[in-house]
Design a protein around this motif. Structure first.
Motif, PDB file in Angstrom:
ATOM      1  N   PRO A 287       0.827  -1.201   0.000  1.00 15.92           N
ATOM      2  CA  PRO A 287       0.000   0.000   0.000  1.00 15.92           C
ATOM      3  C   PRO A 287       0.865   1.256   0.000  1.00 15.92           C
ATOM      4  O   PRO A 287       2.016   1.232   0.412  1.00 15.92           O
ATOM      5  N   SER A 288       0.290   2.374  -0.475  1.00 20.56           N
ATOM      6  CA  SER A 288       1.046   3.621  -0.513  1.00 20.56           C
ATOM      7  C   SER A 288       1.381   4.084   0.898  1.00 20.56           C
ATOM      8  O   SER A 288       2.445   4.645   1.141  1.00 20.56           O
ATOM      9  N   ARG A 289       0.479   3.867   1.816  1.00 23.83           N
ATOM     10  CA  ARG A 289       0.729   4.162   3.230  1.00 23.83           C
ATOM     11  C   ARG A 289       0.665   2.876   4.015  1.00 23.83           C
ATOM     12  O   ARG A 289      -0.113   1.979   3.667  1.00 23.83           O
ATOM     13  N   PRO A 290       1.447   2.754   5.090  1.00 20.88           N
ATOM     14  CA  PRO A 290       1.336   1.530   5.895  1.00 20.88           C
ATOM     15  C   PRO A 290      -0.044   1.429   6.512  1.00 20.88           C
ATOM     16  O   PRO A 290      -0.642   2.438   6.905  1.00 20.88           O
TER      17      PRO A 290
ATOM     18  N   GLU B   4      -3.061   0.928   9.113  1.00 21.35           N
ATOM     19  CA  GLU B   4      -3.181   1.301  10.517  1.00 21.35           C
ATOM     20  C   GLU B   4      -3.011   0.065  11.407  1.00 21.35           C
ATOM     21  O   GLU B   4      -3.413  -1.035  11.016  1.00 21.35           O
TER      22      GLU B   4
ATOM     23  N   GLY C 173       7.109   1.023   5.959  1.00 20.27           N
ATOM     24  CA  GLY C 173       6.813   2.150   6.824  1.00 20.27           C
ATOM     25  C   GLY C 173       6.028   1.821   8.075  1.00 20.27           C
ATOM     26  O   GLY C 173       5.765   2.696   8.900  1.00 20.27           O
ATOM     27  N   SER C 174       5.658   0.581   8.260  1.00 23.10           N
ATOM     28  CA  SER C 174       4.841   0.220   9.413  1.00 23.10           C
ATOM     29  C   SER C 174       5.667   0.220  10.694  1.00 23.10           C
ATOM     30  O   SER C 174       6.817  -0.215  10.707  1.00 23.10           O
TER      31      SER C 174
ATOM     32  N   PRO D 299      10.721   2.878  12.141  1.00 18.51           N
ATOM     33  CA  PRO D 299       9.889   2.507  10.986  1.00 18.51           C
ATOM     34  C   PRO D 299      10.573   1.458  10.133  1.00 18.51           C
ATOM     35  O   PRO D 299      11.786   1.460   9.966  1.00 18.51           O
TER      36      PRO D 299
END
Length: 514
Positions: free
Chosen positions: A11-14, A16, A432-433, A456
């Protein structure tokens, strides 16, 4: 060589961090209840669909659970939408059946007791609504078929079966040496025969005596039947079994050998890996775990007590003495100690769903490996670093040899493993998670939650390796309680399609969803 044809797009962002909640518990202990050794769970496995879950225990039993939330409503999705019924429910399971898989045995040639404890369970492909699974103890693998069968009953009898208890005396009296005059349908001038007539036959007798017939009723019963027994192929304790993606073969591994079996043939197996030296004095490492690649039927990985993972290709040779790839992390200079080799031993390896990554668990860490990059793990997760100062004590009480399992989520974005005090850790491995969650196997899983800042994680495709730390609290939990090394969460499994984890705490099976 490419291990997986498809890679899950990051995903583009980690994502939640997941909010874990208690779902169910089976076999919960009451306060002060003593746990019987035979009831302690020793294996957990979801099938590929996630509709069934199997557990094995030290008493040689296999218990099956089935998912219920998907079929409880009995109406279509369209009807549910019209009724505005909430469709999104977390998976729920119920007890289905259980059977005795293995019994204790004794090897008279080696004067060795073979315990009934189930070491591993693996689901096989289903057919005609029947369930198939493999189970193994230290020496013997069994292939089981579990299916519903209609109950057969005896019917069409003149006599009342509830009064048939007297049939023994009937036989003895009828075999008397002195013949007695008899009347129609068994009545007699003798008192005992009159008693027989009164008990079994209506007044006036029966016009004819019908023989009982066996008929099939509409009632069904779950029946487990052992289809095949694969034995006498391992001199050492079996630590792993794994199904091949071809649906026809599987492997079994002990300390020194890996054998390849055909599901249909129990009389012979092929030895494909043999690490036994000519002189046992030269033995330096043993096999600790083995698993087939999820999609490539010619590839499998096995781990060793030295902390290495070998990837082998069955197409290269009949006996795979040489590996295709070797995954191991170089030892840090100056870090060697008496315990270095012991804690480096890998207790479990798992492929990710698409086969691109391998997750391994050693005593202190979880490591994630890219099978296309053998220079080192792409991510390392510290599970219980706080135990490092206590290694001497753990060696004295043998806890340092505990074998913890590990698992990956179906989407490949998270990994999980167990620890002491009945806790387990969930780490995010997406780019990034920073997710790092500590949960306790109880009805209040967040009781031991400790929020600890973590570095991260980098993308899995990055060559730069990542070290992620969990909680570094020195030997105490969030409530200030000392960690209990006698309670350990060794076995856990992640549902193949949902965020649901099943884990074993002694004889109790806990499930958590997010």
């Amino acid at each position: 060589m490419h291990g997986g044809d498809e890679v899950v797009a990051a995903p583009s962002r980690p994502p939640e961090p997941l909010d874990w909640k208690f779902s169910q518990v089976f076999g919960e202990r009451t306060a002060g209840e003593e746990v019987q050794e035979v009831d302690i769970i020793s294996a957990i496995e979801f099938d590929k669909t996630g509709d069934h879950l199997a557990t094995g225990d030290r008493g040689g039993r296999v218990v099956l659970f089935e998912r219920t939330d998907a079929k409880d409503h009995g109406v279509s999705r369209r009807d549910l939408e019209i009724m505005d019924y909430p469709i999104s429910r977390h998976p729920e399971f119920r007890y289905k059946t259980e059977f005795q898989s293995h019994e204790p045995e004794f090897d008279y040639l080696k004067s060795l007791e073979i315990e009934e404890k189930i070491n591993k369970i693996r689901w096989c492909q289903t057919a005609n609504s029947a369930l198939f699974l493999l189970s193994t103890n230290d020496k013997t693998i069994k292939f089981w078929k579990v299916q519903e069968k209609k109950v057969k009953k005896i019917s069409d009898m003149n006599l009342d079966p509830s009064k048939a208890v007297g049939s023994g005396s009937v036989a003895s009296s009828s075999s008397s040496s002195s013949p007695k005059p008899c009347l129609v349908n068994g009545s007699s001038f003798d008192g005992s025969y009159n008693n027989l007539s009164n008990n079994f036959f209506p007044p006036g007798g029966l016009p004819s005596l019908r023989l009982p017939a066996v008929v099939t009723s509409q009632e069904t019963n779950l029946v487990a039947r052992c289809r095949r027994v694969y034995g006498h192929a391992h001199d050492y304790h079996i630590n792993s079994i794994s199904n091949n993606s071809d649906g026809e073969t599987f492997i079994s591994a002990d300390d020194l050998r890996i054998n390849l079996w055909n599901l249909e043939i129990s009389s012979q197996s092929f030895n494909i890996v043999d690490v036994k030296p000519a002189d046992m004095e030269d033995l330096t490492e043993v096999i600790t775990s083995a698993e087939f690649h999820p999609t490539h039927c010619n590839m499998l990985a096995y781990s060793s007590s030295k902390g290495s993972i070998r990837l082998i290709d069955l197409r290269q040779s009949a006996l795979c003495d040489s590996h295709t790839k070797l995954f191991e992390e170089p030892e840090a200079p100056g870090s060697r100690s008496f315990f270095t080799e012991i804690i480096a031993s890998i207790s479990d390896v798992k492929f990710s769903k698409e086969g691109r990554y391998i997750l391994s668990r050693d005593y202190m860490t979880l490591k994630l490996w890219d099978i296309n990059m053998d220079s080192g793990p792409v991510a390392t997760f510290q599970v219980h670093e706080y135990l490092r100062p206590k290694l001497c004590d753990l060696y004295e009480n043998d806890s340092i040899f505990d074998k913890f399992e590990c698992c990956l989520s179906g989407d490949g974005f998270r990994v999980a493993t167990g620890s002491y005090s009945n806790i387990f850790r969930v780490f995010g491995c997406a780019p990034g998670s920073t997710e790092s969650t500590t949960l306790e196997a109880s009805k209040n899983p967040m009781r031991r939650q400790v929020q600890t800042p973590t570095r991260p994680s980098r993308p899995l495709s990055s060559i730069t390796r990542v070290v992620r730390r969990g909680s570094d609290t020195p030997g105490v939990d969030a409530n200030g309680n000392a960690f209990d090394f006698t309670t350990k969460l060794l076995h856990l499994a992640w549902h193949p399609t949902e965020n649901l984890i099943a884990c074993a705490a002694a004889n109790s099976l806990y499930m958590y969803y997010a």
